[in-house]
Design an enzyme around this catalytic site. Sequence first.
Site, PDB file in Angstrom:
ATOM      1  N   ARG A   1      -6.453  87.750  20.799  1.00  0.00           N
ATOM      2  CA  ARG A   1      -7.866  88.050  21.098  1.00  0.00           C
ATOM      3  C   ARG A   1      -8.046  89.510  21.527  1.00  0.00           C
ATOM      4  O   ARG A   1      -9.018  90.157  21.163  1.00  0.00           O
ATOM      5  CB  ARG A   1      -8.391  87.082  22.140  1.00  0.00           C
ATOM      6  CG  ARG A   1      -8.469  85.675  21.542  1.00  0.00           C
ATOM      7  CD  ARG A   1      -9.497  84.824  22.198  1.00  0.00           C
ATOM      8  NE  ARG A   1      -9.684  83.616  21.420  1.00  0.00           N
ATOM      9  CZ  ARG A   1     -10.037  82.446  21.929  1.00  0.00           C
ATOM     10  NH1 ARG A   1     -10.219  82.325  23.233  1.00  0.00           N
ATOM     11  NH2 ARG A   1     -10.217  81.407  21.147  1.00  0.00           N
TER      12      ARG A   1
ATOM     13  N   ASP B   1      14.142  79.983  32.110  1.00  0.00           N
ATOM     14  CA  ASP B   1      15.280  80.273  32.996  1.00  0.00           C
ATOM     15  C   ASP B   1      14.983  81.310  34.083  1.00  0.00           C
ATOM     16  O   ASP B   1      15.700  81.370  35.082  1.00  0.00           O
ATOM     17  CB  ASP B   1      16.477  80.777  32.178  1.00  0.00           C
ATOM     18  CG  ASP B   1      16.938  79.779  31.140  1.00  0.00           C
ATOM     19  OD1 ASP B   1      16.705  78.571  31.341  1.00  0.00           O
ATOM     20  OD2 ASP B   1      17.531  80.191  30.135  1.00  0.00           O
TER      21      ASP B   1
ATOM     22  N   ARG C   1      21.603  55.212  46.681  1.00  0.00           N
ATOM     23  CA  ARG C   1      22.555  55.981  45.867  1.00  0.00           C
ATOM     24  C   ARG C   1      22.395  57.481  46.098  1.00  0.00           C
ATOM     25  O   ARG C   1      21.349  57.942  46.548  1.00  0.00           O
ATOM     26  CB  ARG C   1      22.280  55.729  44.382  1.00  0.00           C
ATOM     27  CG  ARG C   1      22.819  54.430  43.899  1.00  0.00           C
ATOM     28  CD  ARG C   1      22.440  54.219  42.436  1.00  0.00           C
ATOM     29  NE  ARG C   1      23.082  53.016  41.930  1.00  0.00           N
ATOM     30  CZ  ARG C   1      22.646  52.313  40.901  1.00  0.00           C
ATOM     31  NH1 ARG C   1      21.553  52.686  40.259  1.00  0.00           N
ATOM     32  NH2 ARG C   1      23.288  51.238  40.494  1.00  0.00           N
TER      33      ARG C   1
ATOM     34  N   GLY D   1      19.195  75.844  32.855  1.00  0.00           N
ATOM     35  CA  GLY D   1      19.038  77.206  33.376  1.00  0.00           C
ATOM     36  C   GLY D   1      19.988  78.222  32.779  1.00  0.00           C
ATOM     37  O   GLY D   1      19.903  79.400  33.109  1.00  0.00           O
TER      38      GLY D   1
ATOM     39  N   GLY E   1      14.028  68.665  48.499  1.00  0.00           N
ATOM     40  CA  GLY E   1      14.808  68.208  49.647  1.00  0.00           C
ATOM     41  C   GLY E   1      16.200  67.738  49.271  1.00  0.00           C
ATOM     42  O   GLY E   1      16.701  66.746  49.820  1.00  0.00           O
ATOM     43  N   ALA E   2      16.832  68.451  48.338  1.00  0.00           N
ATOM     44  CA  ALA E   2      18.186  68.053  47.931  1.00  0.00           C
ATOM     45  C   ALA E   2      19.155  68.207  49.099  1.00  0.00           C
ATOM     46  O   ALA E   2      18.975  69.072  49.955  1.00  0.00           O
ATOM     47  CB  ALA E   2      18.648  68.911  46.766  1.00  0.00           C
TER      48      ALA E   2
ATOM     49  N   GLU F   1      22.904  74.286  35.461  1.00  0.00           N
ATOM     50  CA  GLU F   1      23.607  74.281  34.176  1.00  0.00           C
ATOM     51  C   GLU F   1      24.453  75.560  34.093  1.00  0.00           C
ATOM     52  O   GLU F   1      24.008  76.621  34.514  1.00  0.00           O
ATOM     53  CB  GLU F   1      22.566  74.265  33.049  1.00  0.00           C
ATOM     54  CG  GLU F   1      23.157  74.284  31.662  1.00  0.00           C
ATOM     55  CD  GLU F   1      22.135  74.679  30.603  1.00  0.00           C
ATOM     56  OE1 GLU F   1      22.238  74.149  29.503  1.00  0.00           O
ATOM     57  OE2 GLU F   1      21.259  75.516  30.869  1.00  0.00           O
TER      58      GLU F   1
ATOM     59  N   ARG G   1      11.345  72.028  29.217  1.00  0.00           N
ATOM     60  CA  ARG G   1      10.805  73.097  28.359  1.00  0.00           C
ATOM     61  C   ARG G   1       9.448  72.702  27.790  1.00  0.00           C
ATOM     62  O   ARG G   1       8.727  73.549  27.244  1.00  0.00           O
ATOM     63  CB  ARG G   1      11.777  73.397  27.220  1.00  0.00           C
ATOM     64  CG  ARG G   1      13.042  74.080  27.648  1.00  0.00           C
ATOM     65  CD  ARG G   1      13.414  75.252  26.770  1.00  0.00           C
ATOM     66  NE  ARG G   1      13.478  74.973  25.372  1.00  0.00           N
ATOM     67  CZ  ARG G   1      14.597  75.068  24.624  1.00  0.00           C
ATOM     68  NH1 ARG G   1      15.739  75.412  25.188  1.00  0.00           N
ATOM     69  NH2 ARG G   1      14.552  74.843  23.340  1.00  0.00           N
TER      70      ARG G   1
HETATM   71  O1  F6P Z   1      17.016  79.651  27.532  1.00  0.00           O
HETATM   72  C1  F6P Z   1      16.347  78.450  27.659  1.00  0.00           C
HETATM   73  C2  F6P Z   1      17.300  77.297  27.577  1.00  0.00           C
HETATM   74  O2  F6P Z   1      16.546  76.111  27.703  1.00  0.00           O
HETATM   75  C3  F6P Z   1      18.465  77.306  28.565  1.00  0.00           C
HETATM   76  O3  F6P Z   1      18.099  76.879  29.845  1.00  0.00           O
HETATM   77  C4  F6P Z   1      19.440  76.389  27.893  1.00  0.00           C
HETATM   78  O4  F6P Z   1      20.760  76.636  28.316  1.00  0.00           O
HETATM   79  C5  F6P Z   1      19.254  76.727  26.427  1.00  0.00           C
HETATM   80  O5  F6P Z   1      17.949  77.270  26.316  1.00  0.00           O
HETATM   81  C6  F6P Z   1      19.357  75.562  25.519  1.00  0.00           C
HETATM   82  O6  F6P Z   1      19.260  76.010  24.223  1.00  0.00           O
HETATM   83  P1  F6P Z   1      18.990  75.044  22.985  1.00  0.00           P
HETATM   84  O7  F6P Z   1      17.571  74.596  23.061  1.00  0.00           O
HETATM   85  O8  F6P Z   1      19.228  75.925  21.801  1.00  0.00           O
HETATM   86  O9  F6P Z   1      19.932  73.912  23.098  1.00  0.00           O
END
Ligand code: F6P
Length: 370
Positions: free
Chosen positions: A28, A142, A177, A185, A200-201, A237, A273
């Site tokens: 736009r 991320d 549990r 990430g 609160g982990a 991750e 995502r």
């Molecule tokens: O960069 C975004 C991301 O979702 C990361 O957190 C993750 O490690 C990666 O992409 C996963 O990639 P793909 O969708 O190609 O499996």
Amino acid sequence: MVKFRKIGILSSGGDAPGMNAAIRAVTRRAISQGMEVVGILGGYAGLIGAANEKDPEVIRQKYLRPLDTHSVSNIVTRGGTILYSSRCPEFKTKEGMEKALRVCEENQIDAIIAIGGDGTFRGATDLTNHGIPSIGIPGTIDNDITATELTIGFDSALNTALRMIDDLRDTAESHARCIVAEVMGNGCGLLSLYAGIATGAVCIAIPEIPFDRERAIQKIASIRAQGKRGMIAICGEGLPCTDGQPYGQGLAREIQDRTGIDTRFNKIGHIIRGGDPSLRDRLTATQMGVEAVNMLLEGRSNVVMCVNENRIATVDINFALALDKMYKNKLEDGDLDGFSSYQVAQMKARCEYRHAKIEQLYKMSYDICI
Ligand code: F6P
């Protein structure tokens, strides 16, 4: 003011909520300034793909979709990316670049705005170096672009992660549990750290800070002894495997073996995502999109749009990429060639600042997450 006939916009790498808001804003703003806009479908792969197609109608359908103000209606609220996304190794090759340049020339694409992460910015700087002024907009859940305090998608992904972890807590509580939740990430622990604090982990393991596993296990045992039923442990991750098992699974097993608490592992992955972008992401994406077009009009390119100290700013792409490598300890010989000692000092200061902020939050979580 620099006049462009037509600019291209693409999204590349992992998609992120808010990418559509950026696409809308770029479209736009550019149209309001008398430019045409074309949406390049499927990221850099779309740009290359168009080179192999002769039929203009097929090109329009599959690779280069003209965008007008109406074609971006109602997308500010939508997750994903209407332009689709991909990771495209071919774009890094000489042949891939030649095809992309030919497509730009044949379709009169004078400049490109690319939304994505560091891989996307490498593509954008290559394009600029080959005569197509390009600008990067950071879109990744991320939040791992060191040059900016915020990337588009981080806030929405976090909110989704919160909802999911809150739901895990319900079942953890019912069954007394511990649930170890691994949050996506890609080696950056910000999603995990924020999500862990906000849900609160009982403990949070992230790649940036050494994790005191012994202390965490003892803490879990001790709070169970005090009567706590459900517990959530978060890990990011990208942590290294332990005993041949993915980190989170190894941690879950160790908690169960050593404390006797029934423990489960859960992965919070691609689902974060997706979903509607949050207010923050919609707003940031819109501001960055508009400013990216303004930059092009001012004759500036090869920059990444950033948020620093709550303001939209720009950082040179090469600086941003080297800074990122420095922060992630991935610098190779020659990566800092061409930067002045002042710039290198600036990079170091930014790395230290970012790390200190994470460390401060992490330490705070020690006393809060009990
Ligand atoms: O960069 C975004 C991301 O979702 C990361 O957190 C993750 O490690 C990666 O992409 C996963 O990639 P793909 O969708 O190609 O499996």
